[in-house]
Design a protein around this motif. Structure first.
Motif, PDB file in Angstrom:
ATOM      1  N   ALA A   1      -6.759  -4.147  11.085  1.00  0.00           N
ATOM      2  CA  ALA A   1      -7.049  -5.217  12.405  1.00  0.00           C
ATOM      3  C   ALA A   1      -8.910  -5.168  12.279  1.00  0.00           C
ATOM      4  CB  ALA A   1      -6.653  -4.474  13.553  1.00  0.00           C
ATOM      5  N   GLY A   2      -9.700  -4.310  11.945  1.00  0.00           N
ATOM      6  CA  GLY A   2     -10.936  -4.733  11.559  1.00  0.00           C
ATOM      7  C   GLY A   2     -11.659  -5.168  11.150  1.00  0.00           C
ATOM      8  N   SER A   3     -12.643  -5.033  11.223  1.00  0.00           N
ATOM      9  CA  SER A   3     -14.069  -5.459  10.180  1.00  0.00           C
ATOM     10  C   SER A   3     -13.680  -5.462   8.757  1.00  0.00           C
ATOM     11  CB  SER A   3     -15.022  -6.097  10.484  1.00  0.00           C
ATOM     12  OG  SER A   3     -15.468  -4.858  10.515  1.00  0.00           O
ATOM     13  N   THR A   4     -13.911  -6.399   7.584  1.00  0.00           N
ATOM     14  CA  THR A   4     -13.894  -6.495   5.998  1.00  0.00           C
ATOM     15  C   THR A   4     -15.823  -6.349   6.151  1.00  0.00           C
ATOM     16  OG1 THR A   4     -11.933  -7.502   6.171  1.00  0.00           O
ATOM     17  CG2 THR A   4     -13.786  -7.250   3.935  1.00  0.00           C
ATOM     18  N   VAL A   5     -15.771  -5.117   5.440  1.00  0.00           N
ATOM     19  CA  VAL A   5     -17.488  -4.638   5.775  1.00  0.00           C
ATOM     20  C   VAL A   5     -17.605  -5.243   4.389  1.00  0.00           C
ATOM     21  CG1 VAL A   5     -19.190  -3.004   5.241  1.00  0.00           C
ATOM     22  CG2 VAL A   5     -17.097  -2.557   6.663  1.00  0.00           C
ATOM     23  N   SER A   6     -17.452  -4.786   2.960  1.00  0.00           N
ATOM     24  CA  SER A   6     -17.946  -5.123   1.620  1.00  0.00           C
ATOM     25  C   SER A   6     -16.461  -5.458   0.708  1.00  0.00           C
ATOM     26  CB  SER A   6     -18.555  -3.644   1.193  1.00  0.00           C
ATOM     27  OG  SER A   6     -18.277  -4.038  -0.253  1.00  0.00           O
ATOM     28  N   ARG A   7     -16.756  -6.458  -0.644  1.00  0.00           N
ATOM     29  CA  ARG A   7     -15.595  -7.077  -1.251  1.00  0.00           C
ATOM     30  C   ARG A   7     -16.399  -6.672  -2.209  1.00  0.00           C
ATOM     31  NH1 ARG A   7     -12.706 -12.060   2.038  1.00  0.00           N
ATOM     32  NH2 ARG A   7     -11.890 -10.830   3.068  1.00  0.00           N
ATOM     33  N   THR A   8     -15.313  -6.708  -3.581  1.00  0.00           N
ATOM     34  CA  THR A   8     -15.577  -6.259  -5.188  1.00  0.00           C
ATOM     35  C   THR A   8     -14.738  -7.259  -5.833  1.00  0.00           C
ATOM     36  OG1 THR A   8     -14.131  -4.798  -5.913  1.00  0.00           O
ATOM     37  CG2 THR A   8     -16.981  -4.820  -5.004  1.00  0.00           C
ATOM     38  N   ALA A   9     -14.641  -8.148  -6.809  1.00  0.00           N
ATOM     39  CA  ALA A   9     -13.091  -7.960  -7.410  1.00  0.00           C
ATOM     40  C   ALA A   9     -11.961  -8.034  -7.214  1.00  0.00           C
ATOM     41  CB  ALA A   9     -13.643  -8.658  -8.892  1.00  0.00           C
ATOM     42  N   HIS A  10     -11.823  -6.969  -7.404  1.00  0.00           N
ATOM     43  CA  HIS A  10     -10.980  -5.876  -6.754  1.00  0.00           C
ATOM     44  C   HIS A  10     -10.245  -5.702  -5.626  1.00  0.00           C
ATOM     45  CE1 HIS A  10     -11.028  -6.091 -11.356  1.00  0.00           C
ATOM     46  NE2 HIS A  10      -9.449  -6.625 -11.308  1.00  0.00           N
ATOM     47  N   PHE A  11     -11.472  -5.160  -4.673  1.00  0.00           N
ATOM     48  CA  PHE A  11     -10.831  -4.293  -3.753  1.00  0.00           C
ATOM     49  C   PHE A  11     -12.301  -4.797  -2.402  1.00  0.00           C
ATOM     50  CE2 PHE A  11     -11.204  -0.961  -7.436  1.00  0.00           C
ATOM     51  CZ  PHE A  11     -10.077  -0.153  -6.991  1.00  0.00           C
TER      52      PHE A  11
ATOM     53  N   ARG B   1      -8.224  -1.080  -0.078  1.00  0.00           N
ATOM     54  CA  ARG B   1      -7.762  -2.146  -0.658  1.00  0.00           C
ATOM     55  C   ARG B   1      -7.910  -2.898  -1.572  1.00  0.00           C
ATOM     56  NH1 ARG B   1      -6.377  -7.567   0.697  1.00  0.00           N
ATOM     57  NH2 ARG B   1      -8.030  -7.992   2.167  1.00  0.00           N
ATOM     58  N   LEU B   2      -6.665  -2.145  -2.695  1.00  0.00           N
ATOM     59  CA  LEU B   2      -6.780  -2.776  -3.867  1.00  0.00           C
ATOM     60  C   LEU B   2      -6.381  -4.303  -2.942  1.00  0.00           C
ATOM     61  CD1 LEU B   2      -6.860  -2.836  -6.831  1.00  0.00           C
ATOM     62  CD2 LEU B   2      -4.280  -2.720  -6.998  1.00  0.00           C
ATOM     63  N   ARG B   3      -6.800  -5.691  -3.894  1.00  0.00           N
ATOM     64  CA  ARG B   3      -6.747  -7.014  -3.085  1.00  0.00           C
ATOM     65  C   ARG B   3      -6.398  -8.135  -4.736  1.00  0.00           C
ATOM     66  NH1 ARG B   3     -11.012 -10.663  -2.138  1.00  0.00           N
ATOM     67  NH2 ARG B   3     -12.390 -10.990  -3.651  1.00  0.00           N
ATOM     68  N   SER B   4      -6.229  -7.047  -5.925  1.00  0.00           N
ATOM     69  CA  SER B   4      -5.792  -8.017  -7.272  1.00  0.00           C
ATOM     70  C   SER B   4      -5.348  -6.778  -8.240  1.00  0.00           C
ATOM     71  CB  SER B   4      -6.945  -8.776  -7.820  1.00  0.00           C
ATOM     72  OG  SER B   4      -8.123  -8.286  -7.311  1.00  0.00           O
ATOM     73  N   GLY B   5      -5.108  -6.606  -9.246  1.00  0.00           N
ATOM     74  CA  GLY B   5      -5.224  -6.291 -10.510  1.00  0.00           C
ATOM     75  C   GLY B   5      -5.480  -6.461 -11.127  1.00  0.00           C
ATOM     76  N   PHE B   6      -5.400  -5.227 -12.135  1.00  0.00           N
ATOM     77  CA  PHE B   6      -6.250  -5.245 -13.631  1.00  0.00           C
ATOM     78  C   PHE B   6      -5.636  -5.711 -14.603  1.00  0.00           C
ATOM     79  CE2 PHE B   6      -8.679  -2.161 -10.317  1.00  0.00           C
ATOM     80  CZ  PHE B   6     -10.023  -2.697 -10.895  1.00  0.00           C
TER      81      PHE B   6
ATOM     82  N   GLY C   1     -16.476   2.223 -11.290  1.00  0.00           N
ATOM     83  CA  GLY C   1     -17.956   1.206 -11.470  1.00  0.00           C
ATOM     84  C   GLY C   1     -17.694   0.290  -9.905  1.00  0.00           C
ATOM     85  N   GLU C   2     -16.652  -0.502 -10.043  1.00  0.00           N
ATOM     86  CA  GLU C   2     -16.167  -1.561  -8.530  1.00  0.00           C
ATOM     87  C   GLU C   2     -16.049  -0.260  -7.240  1.00  0.00           C
ATOM     88  OE1 GLU C   2     -13.887  -4.958  -8.525  1.00  0.00           O
ATOM     89  OE2 GLU C   2     -13.480  -4.604  -9.880  1.00  0.00           O
TER      90      GLU C   2
END
Length: 138
Positions: free
Chosen positions: A15-25, A99-104, A123-124
């Motif tokens: 419920a808190g904020s999203t601090v950082s994102r990559t393609a999968h996380f 959190r994993l947000r998309s699959g490899f 790397g990610e």
């Protein structure tokens, strides 16, 4: 470093904020409240705080939707926990969920524990934590 254990802790951090994102996380963070003294006497029956210890908390959320095989989910979680312990500078004292947000792509990474997949995940995750620490510095 503490690990998130129960559903309530994960829900509070998500419920808190999203601090950082990559393609999968994605990295979610929730600041911890000031520590409260433990009640004594008749007040001792009050519910306990979600985060009893003021420390860095980390959790890994790897849904079956994005990583079908258990061996893949476990390998990704191991990478998350290992890398979060090795960070320099370490994560701030807060609760974090990776959190994993998309699959490899299974065509590219045929084996669930292939060195190529482990290298890509690491790397990610390094990018994810670097972006989070850069954002915290500003």
């Amino acid at each position: 470093m503490q690990r998130l254990k129960n559903r309530a802790q994960f829900q509070a951090v998500m419920a808190g904020s999203t601090v950082s994102r990559t393609a999968h996380f994605a990295l979610h963070r929730m600041e911890l409240d000031a520590p409260t003294p433990l009640p004594t006497g008749p007040e001792a029956e009050k519910p306990k705080a979600l985060f009893a210890v003021r420390d860095t908390w980390i959790g890994a959320l790897v849904p079956k939707r994005w990583a079908k095989r258990a061996v893949t989910r476990n390998a990704i979680k191991r990478q998350i926990y290992t890398l979060s312990l090795q960070l320099s500078p370490p994560l701030p004292q807060a609760a974090h969920v990776v959190r994993l947000r998309s699959g490899f792509d299974r065509k590219e990474f045929v084996s669930a524990t292939s060195p190529a997949l482990k290298l890509a995940v690491r790397g990610e995750l390094e990018q994810l934590f670097a972006r989070a620490s850069a954002r915290a510095a500003t």
